[in-house]
Design a protein around this motif. Structure first.
Motif, short mmCIF file in Angstrom:
data_model
loop_
_atom_site.label_atom_id
_atom_site.label_comp_id
_atom_site.label_asym_id
_atom_site.label_seq_id
_atom_site.Cartn_x
_atom_site.Cartn_y
_atom_site.Cartn_z
N MET A 27 0.86 -1.18 0.00
CA MET A 27 0.00 0.00 0.00
C MET A 27 0.90 1.23 0.00
O MET A 27 1.79 1.36 0.84
CB MET A 27 -0.91 0.02 1.23
N THR A 28 0.67 2.12 -0.96
CA THR A 28 1.46 3.34 -1.05
C THR A 28 0.55 4.55 -0.95
O THR A 28 -0.62 4.52 -1.35
CB THR A 28 2.25 3.40 -2.37
N TYR A 29 1.12 5.64 -0.42
CA TYR A 29 0.45 6.94 -0.38
C TYR A 29 1.42 7.94 -1.00
O TYR A 29 2.37 8.38 -0.35
CB TYR A 29 0.12 7.34 1.06
N GLY A 30 1.20 8.27 -2.27
CA GLY A 30 2.16 9.11 -2.96
C GLY A 30 3.49 8.40 -3.10
O GLY A 30 3.56 7.28 -3.63
N ASP A 31 4.53 9.03 -2.58
CA ASP A 31 5.86 8.42 -2.64
C ASP A 31 6.16 7.54 -1.43
O ASP A 31 7.22 6.93 -1.35
CB ASP A 31 6.95 9.52 -2.72
N VAL A 32 5.23 7.49 -0.49
CA VAL A 32 5.45 6.73 0.74
C VAL A 32 4.92 5.31 0.57
O VAL A 32 3.74 5.10 0.25
CB VAL A 32 4.76 7.39 1.95
N ARG A 33 5.78 4.33 0.77
CA ARG A 33 5.39 2.92 0.70
C ARG A 33 5.05 2.49 2.13
O ARG A 33 5.88 2.00 2.88
CB ARG A 33 6.54 2.09 0.13
N ALA A 34 3.78 2.66 2.51
CA ALA A 34 3.35 2.42 3.89
C ALA A 34 3.42 0.95 4.26
O ALA A 34 3.75 0.60 5.40
CB ALA A 34 1.94 2.95 4.10
N THR A 60 -2.29 0.27 8.79
CA THR A 60 -2.63 0.09 7.38
C THR A 60 -2.70 -1.40 7.03
O THR A 60 -3.62 -1.84 6.32
CB THR A 60 -1.61 0.79 6.47
N ARG A 69 -9.59 -1.61 3.58
CA ARG A 69 -8.85 -1.11 2.42
C ARG A 69 -8.55 -2.29 1.49
O ARG A 69 -8.24 -3.38 1.96
CB ARG A 69 -7.52 -0.47 2.83
N GLN A 72 -3.27 -2.62 -2.80
CA GLN A 72 -2.86 -2.25 -4.15
C GLN A 72 -2.17 -3.42 -4.84
O GLN A 72 -2.20 -3.55 -6.06
CB GLN A 72 -1.92 -1.04 -4.09
#
Length: 315
Positions: A27-34, A60, A69, A72
């Motif tokens: 799961m990513t948020y923009g450039d952050v790979r959470a 997450t 969620r 991805q």
């Protein structure tokens, strides 16, 4: 690494709960790979912990397992069902206690449970069972806004259990509780697991995970760094043991003679020998009749956690 099936067999689980299989979650948020390629399996009836500092990806990951969620990439299966599809039959088997719980306004503890139960078609008598299980019988008529933090947390867990789920997800259930309230809630969580339910817990309290969990996964920066039983993780650290003596028990010179080259420190609180040979040191102390007031402290899960994730504070 200990397999979940091996843990279940060794601890004698009543295999009533469900099995969870997590494979390659991303799961990513923009450039952050959470969450970054996370995989693990939770055995039926196991108490499994996700540990990590703030921002590690615990919540997450849990939200993807709960179906809140859609991953991805990768997959989650709870007894071969994908939770993100929100199948009613699977949802009834799951109980979820979120990190921040919300209640219906101006309802008492009993009314909250009656309402949650009605959503699942649960008989009214179930409310009394849950109030007793979480120790809130005497607070049944109190509005939720007037409950203490610990009481609200217990009510939140009762709402998650009202429909008798087979798997329970708990996201930092003891956050912000005082020590007494935390210990009280631990007893509730033990009872939940002892009934045969699979329990998945996120927490950043290492003592909590060490007491409650059969296995733990330590996460940081979205990845699992280690996964095993708490005892196995501590053994793998190979940390020295600290043997502390009360003031006046031995002179520093005598302590150093017993230590045989191991580090010795002394202050107003007493003398401490740090050693990897505790049996040898304790035998020598016993021969000198120097065991009164002695304390022995080995490594803990917190030491493992800090070794893996570092000691730098993260807000």
């Amino acid at each position: 690494m200990t397999s979940p099936q091996g843990v279940g067999a060794r601890l004698g689980f009543r295999l009533v709960g469900v099995e969870i299989r997590v494979e390659g979650l991303v799961m990513t948020y923009g450039d952050v790979r959470a969450v970054d390629d996370v995989s693990f399996t939770v055995a039926p009836g196991e108490f499994f912990g996700l540990l990590g500092p703030n921002g590690a990806g615990k919540t997450t990951t849990l939200e993807m397992i709960e179906g809140l969620r859609k991953p991805q990439s990768g997959s989650v299966r709870i007894d071969d069902h994908e939770p993100w599809r929100r199948e009613p039959a699977l949802q009834r088997r799951m109980g979820v206690q979120l990190q921040s719980s919300s209640f219906f306004e101006r309802l008492t503890a009993r009314e909250q449970l009656d309402t949650f139960g009605a959503l699942y078609g649960v008989a009214a008598g179930r409310t009394d069972e849950m109030l007793e299980q979480v120790g809130l019988v005497d607070k049944a008529g109190v509005r939720t806004e007037d409950l203490s933090g610990g009481q609200k947390q217990r009510l939140s867990i009762a709402c998650a259990l009202i429909h008798d789920p087979e798997v329970v997800f708990l996201d930092e259930p003891t956050a912000a509780l005082d020590p007494q309230a935390r210990r009280n809630l631990w007893d509730v969580l033990r009872t939940i697991n002892a009934s045969g339910r699979t329990v998945v817990l996120t927490t950043h309290h290492m003592d909590e995970a060490e007491v409650l969990c059969d296995r733990v996964a330590i996460m940081d920066a979205g990845r699992i760094l280690e996964l095993d039983t708490p005892a196995a993780l501590v053994r793998g650290l190979d940390a020295p043991v600290r043997i502390s003596l009360a003031p006046g028990t031995l002179s520093v010179d005598d302590a150093r003679a017993i230590a045989g080259g191991d580090p010795v420190t002394a202050d107003d609180q007493g003398t401490t020998i740090t050693t990897r040979e505790p049996s040898r040191v304790l035998t020598a102390l016993a021969q000198r009749d120097a065991l009164d007031g002695l304390s022995v402290k080995g490594a803990s899960l917190e030491d493992v956690f800090l070794e893996l994730t570092g000691r730098e504070y993260r807000a």
